[in-house]
Design a protein around this motif. Structure first.
Motif, PDB file in Angstrom:
ATOM      1  N   ASP A 124       0.822  -1.209   0.000  1.00  0.00           N
ATOM      2  CA  ASP A 124       0.000   0.000   0.000  1.00  0.00           C
ATOM      3  C   ASP A 124       0.860   1.265   0.000  1.00  0.00           C
ATOM      4  N   MET A 125       1.902   1.258  -0.818  1.00  0.00           N
ATOM      5  CA  MET A 125       2.794   2.399  -1.027  1.00  0.00           C
ATOM      6  C   MET A 125       3.723   2.672   0.154  1.00  0.00           C
ATOM      7  N   ILE A 126       3.777   1.775   1.120  1.00  0.00           N
ATOM      8  CA  ILE A 126       4.633   1.967   2.292  1.00  0.00           C
ATOM      9  C   ILE A 126       5.688   0.863   2.330  1.00  0.00           C
ATOM     10  N   ASN A 127       6.964   1.252   2.398  1.00  0.00           N
ATOM     11  CA  ASN A 127       8.055   0.312   2.634  1.00  0.00           C
ATOM     12  C   ASN A 127       8.384   0.342   4.120  1.00  0.00           C
ATOM     13  N   PHE A 128       8.485  -0.821   4.731  1.00  0.00           N
ATOM     14  CA  PHE A 128       8.738  -0.810   6.166  1.00  0.00           C
ATOM     15  C   PHE A 128       9.514  -2.048   6.607  1.00  0.00           C
ATOM     16  N   PHE A 183       7.216   6.442   3.109  1.00  0.00           N
ATOM     17  CA  PHE A 183       6.194   6.581   2.072  1.00  0.00           C
ATOM     18  C   PHE A 183       6.711   7.545   1.011  1.00  0.00           C
ATOM     19  N   LYS A 184       6.679   7.118  -0.254  1.00  0.00           N
ATOM     20  CA  LYS A 184       7.149   7.945  -1.361  1.00  0.00           C
ATOM     21  C   LYS A 184       6.123   7.891  -2.482  1.00  0.00           C
ATOM     22  N   LEU A 185       5.739   9.069  -2.963  1.00  0.00           N
ATOM     23  CA  LEU A 185       4.791   9.136  -4.073  1.00  0.00           C
ATOM     24  C   LEU A 185       4.895  10.487  -4.761  1.00  0.00           C
ATOM     25  N   GLY A 212       7.115  12.664  -5.709  1.00  0.00           N
ATOM     26  CA  GLY A 212       7.850  13.763  -5.105  1.00  0.00           C
ATOM     27  C   GLY A 212       7.631  13.946  -3.625  1.00  0.00           C
ATOM     28  N   ASN A 213       6.680  13.246  -3.029  1.00  0.00           N
ATOM     29  CA  ASN A 213       6.445  13.313  -1.584  1.00  0.00           C
ATOM     30  C   ASN A 213       7.253  12.234  -0.883  1.00  0.00           C
ATOM     31  N   ARG A 214       7.873  12.605   0.222  1.00  0.00           N
ATOM     32  CA  ARG A 214       8.626  11.645   1.029  1.00  0.00           C
ATOM     33  C   ARG A 214       8.280  11.854   2.493  1.00  0.00           C
ATOM     34  N   VAL A 215       7.801  10.781   3.118  1.00  0.00           N
ATOM     35  CA  VAL A 215       7.414  10.825   4.520  1.00  0.00           C
ATOM     36  C   VAL A 215       8.029   9.623   5.220  1.00  0.00           C
ATOM     37  N   SER A 216       8.660   9.850   6.349  1.00  0.00           N
ATOM     38  CA  SER A 216       9.215   8.751   7.148  1.00  0.00           C
ATOM     39  C   SER A 216       8.486   8.682   8.481  1.00  0.00           C
ATOM     40  N   CYS A 217       8.464   7.499   9.069  1.00  0.00           N
ATOM     41  CA  CYS A 217       7.732   7.325  10.322  1.00  0.00           C
ATOM     42  C   CYS A 217       8.320   6.169  11.108  1.00  0.00           C
ATOM     43  N   SER A 218       8.022   6.154  12.390  1.00  0.00           N
ATOM     44  CA  SER A 218       8.397   5.033  13.252  1.00  0.00           C
ATOM     45  C   SER A 218       7.286   4.811  14.265  1.00  0.00           C
ATOM     46  N   LEU A 219       7.042   3.544  14.552  1.00  0.00           N
ATOM     47  CA  LEU A 219       6.009   3.174  15.521  1.00  0.00           C
ATOM     48  C   LEU A 219       6.598   2.178  16.503  1.00  0.00           C
ATOM     49  N   TYR A 220       6.124   2.273  17.721  1.00  0.00           N
ATOM     50  CA  TYR A 220       6.506   1.303  18.745  1.00  0.00           C
ATOM     51  C   TYR A 220       5.278   0.987  19.581  1.00  0.00           C
ATOM     52  N   THR A 221       5.032  -0.291  19.819  1.00  0.00           N
ATOM     53  CA  THR A 221       3.909  -0.733  20.646  1.00  0.00           C
ATOM     54  C   THR A 221       4.400  -1.786  21.627  1.00  0.00           C
TER      55      THR A 221
END
Length: 750
Positions: free
Chosen positions: A204-208, A233-235, A237-246
């Motif tokens: 779904d357009m997300i590499n993780f 997430f890249k689409l 020209g848009n680049r968004v990075s994220c991190s999650l912890y649970t």
């Protein structure tokens, strides 16, 4: 000579020994893999006792590069504009755990720096609740698990050597596809229990990259205790990075009376591990702005006394590469004094991000307050937000009610088919739950056909008063398809035998409005019934011709109906339905009468690896019609203008059949079949095969009066961007048409 002979014998024996060792190793590896595949079935989940535990979630997101297209992506509107680049969200929850699929979560403490306390990229939260032994590891059929026996055909396994009492196993997909993952796991070879797993994935357009630490408790060992995700997430020209912890299974820290509180002080108490430097700066900058707003509200335009700034050495400003421009303001500052900001949703005040209290501030810095946004800006911002994003909200003292609305306008909700051309769809739904067994819901399904210039709608309202018995009452208001019906004109020609130019009067085009109400009840998992009434109101699109002939051009039918449903093996098996409907002339002003019988059989046979066969067959006929009856309507054979019926969006329908055939025959016999597989043909094709998520084959047959042998065959494949299908129709042994159909899938599960 004897030396060579002995040498050959020695080589032969050595080869035999090595082969035997390899076979033993292969047998041992296969046994370990079989233990992994069967581990889920070895756990009796019915023995899991109800329990109350606590969980912690942390979400950090940074927009590295963005442009205007980011506004159209669901849930990204709030982070796609404005001057801020980094956002944080944390919550600490009380979890009432009943079983694997039945648990409640209540937020006790939270922090959220996203504007309006919204959530962004919420689709990532599904990756923090994995079920690694199921066919799909995540909800909404995401990522085929290498730990499920049915998926072994898609993976290669490499069993390593023992290290202590565990063994490392590497898994790789046989072909590169977004539904498959690549990584390794730590396993107890004697039981097959996975202790730790990490893998790389793209969906779904997300590499993780996701790493999971599984529980060590016997009954809960199929569940994780810690999940860590780093994604990008890249689409366009848009680049968004994220991190999650649970983290799951935490001990009780706060009183249960604390509920939905926004507090940095309490979050510092319950947080399992400290924030990073970058994450601390996000909070410092955010709450500095909140203090500035609070100061302006209290003191007007007087100089703002701000706490001492700190150097954000790890923060890199990337606003210069944006295509979304904004005015810069004074650099944000850090504060460590006793600072409080009230929030309307919070019963407790928000404490400074550092969590410490000082009696005085060593250095005083005077700055100019940034002008706050105007009410007009808030109006424009809210309108734009609702225009692009889904809307979801709760109401009620215990959030019993929920409202969901699709975006008012978003290009991703367009679709196309050969008959209706370009279409746009909209959906809204509201529900209110009285108890676990009863609720009420109201739904709006709407669509617009640009080719036909028509708005289609369906409004069902449902009252469930017993979910266990599938007992509900439903009222539905809708408009049907506009249809051509020459039977009316033929009847008028018989009645008016004069020299009228019938071809210019446009008398055979009708629109339809209908309402339907029925009661459904399942006596058991095998037997159910429906009782109801349906009313059709048909009227001529062009009434001028009927007025000239002294006719109303309106036709109404009201019919009580009954349906009996039999499922030989329960809900998971085939379903056989028998339907009876009787139109009564004079009932609620009806001027038509008829009698109709229908039968319908549906069955979805599910196989390993998420493959399935879908079958549907049935028929119907009229036994009695008045001489004025010109419209032949069937319950199980109709042109569905708003897709969303049996099985999937396209299975069980005729894509190329002309709409007038649905209402022109006094009988029909139909059969539909479809085969679906996650990976069928195209996953072997370079580049394209990497993105294919599901493929389907379709075949349909129909027999009606004047169309004795009609059939369709079709093929479709689904990618992360769209579903594309092609169909071919045959009528009376000749090719009757070709057609294509597509629907956007991009961000549908966001």
């Amino acid at each position: 000579m004897n030396t060579k002979k002995y040498l050959y014998i020695l080589i032969f024996l050595l080869f035999g020994i090595l082969s035997a060792i390899a076979e033993d190793r292969d047998d041992s590896d296969i046994k370990i893999l079989r233990r992994i595949w069967s581990y889920r079935s070895s756990i009796d989940t019915s023995l899991i006792k109800a329990d109350t535990t606590y969980s912690y979630n942390r979400f950090y997101i940074r927009t590295q590069r963005r442009n205007i297209l980011l506004l159209a992506i669901p849930s990204m509107y709030e982070v796609a504009h404005g001057k801020r680049r980094e956002f944080m969200f944390e919550n600490y929850n009380r979890v009432i755990f009943n079983d694997l699929d039945n648990y409640k979560q209540q937020t006790q403490v939270f922090l959220n720096t996203i504007p309006h306390r919204r959530h962004t990229m919420s689709t990532l939260s599904q990756y923090m609740t994995p079920k690694i032994y199921d066919v799909y590891m995540f909800a909404n059929e995401r990522l085929l698990s290498p730990f499920n026996r049915g998926n072994r055909q898609y993976y290669r396994y490499y069993v390593g050597h023992m290290v202590g009492n565990v063994i490392d196993i590497e898994f790789r997909p046989k072909t590169h596809n977004t539904q498959l993952v690549s990584g390794h796991c730590i396993v107890h070879p004697e039981t097959g229990r996975v202790e730790f797993v990490e893998f790389d994935a793209e969906f779904d357009m997300i590499n993780f990259h996701l790493s999971l630490t599984m529980s060590s408790e016997d009954m809960k060992s199929i569940l994780p205790t810690q999940c860590r995700l780093n994604g990008s997430f890249k689409l366009l020209g848009n680049r968004v990075s994220c991190s999650l912890y649970t983290s799951y299974g935490l001990k009780k820290t706060l009183p249960d009376s604390i509920n939905n509180v926004e507090s940095t002080e309490l979050m510092n108490i319950v947080r399992p591990f400290p924030l990073t430097h970058a994450q601390t700066i996000v909070y410092d900058k955010y709450y500095s702005r909140e203090l500035a707003k609070m100061w302006k509200k209290k003191h007007g335009n007087s100089p703002y006394i701000a706490p001492t700034p700190i150097a954000s050495t790890n923060y890199i400003d990337t606003t210069h590469i944006d295509t979304i421009k904004f005015k810069t303001t004074h650099p944000s500052t850090h504060f460590s004094d006793s600072s409080y900001v009230s929030h309307p949703k919070s019963p407790l005040m928000v404490v400074g991000a550092s969590g410490t209290i000082h009696e005085s501030v060593d250095t005083v810095v005077t700055t100019t307050i940034v002008k706050t946004t105007t009410p007009f800006y808030h109006v424009v911002d809210d309108v734009a937000d609702h225009l692009w994003n889904r809307i979801r909200g709760h109401f009620g003292s215990k959030k019993q009610g929920e409202i969901r609305l699709n975006p008012l306008f978003n290009p991703l909700y367009f679709g196309y088919n050969s008959r209706r051309g370009l279409t746009y769809k909209f959906k809204a739904r509201g529900t209110y739950r009285f108890s676990e067994n009863s609720d009420i819901s109201l739904e709006l399904k709407a669509g617009y056909s640009f080719k036909q210039q028509l708005i289609y709608y369906s409004i069902p309202a449902t009252i469930f008063f017993n979910h266990r018995k599938n007992a509900y009452i439903r009222l539905q208001l809708a408009n049907g398809n506009r249809i051509n019906n020459s039977l009316v004109v033929d009847a008028l020609k018989q009645e008016k035998r004069d020299s009228i130019n019938w071809d210019k009067m446009n008398l055979d085009y009708f629109k339809d409005f209908y309402w339907r109400t029925y009661f459904n009840y399942d006596f058991s998992t095998r037997l159910g019934m429906q009782l109801g009434v349906i009313c059709h109101k048909r009227s001529a699109v062009d009434k001028s011709g009927y007025n000239a002939l002294g006719q109303s051009g309106r036709f109404k039918s009201v019919a009580p109906n009954a349906k009996l449903i039999y499922r030989p093996t329960g809900y998971s098996g085939p379903a056989i339905a028998l339907c009876y409907e009787r139109g009564i002339k004079g009932l609620i002003g009806a001027n038509l009468e008829y009698e109709r019988f229908e039968s319908d059989i549906q069955y979805v046979y599910r196989m390993a690896g998420r493959k399935s066969w879908s079958f549907r067959t049935g028929g119907g006929f009229y036994t009695d019609r008045s001489k004025e009856w010109y419209f032949l309507d069937y319950e199980n054979f109709y042109d569905e203008n708003i897709i969303g019926g049996w099985n999937d969006k396209w299975t069980g329908s005729f894509e190329l059949l002309n709409s007038h055939w649905y209402n022109s025959s006094k009988y029909y016999i139909r059969a539909n079949a479809a085969y679906e597989s996650p990976l069928l043909f195209l996953y072997w094709v370079p580049i394209l095969g990497h993105y294919v998520e599901r493929e389907s084959l379709y075949a349909s047959l129909l027999h009606v009066s004047k169309l004795k042998a009609y059939g369709e065959i079709g093929y479709s494949f689904k990618t992360r961007v769209m579903t594309l299908a092609a169909f071919m129709a045959f009528a009376n042994k000749h090719v009757d048409g070709l057609g294509v159909k597509f629907a956007f899938e991009l961000f549908r599960s966001w």
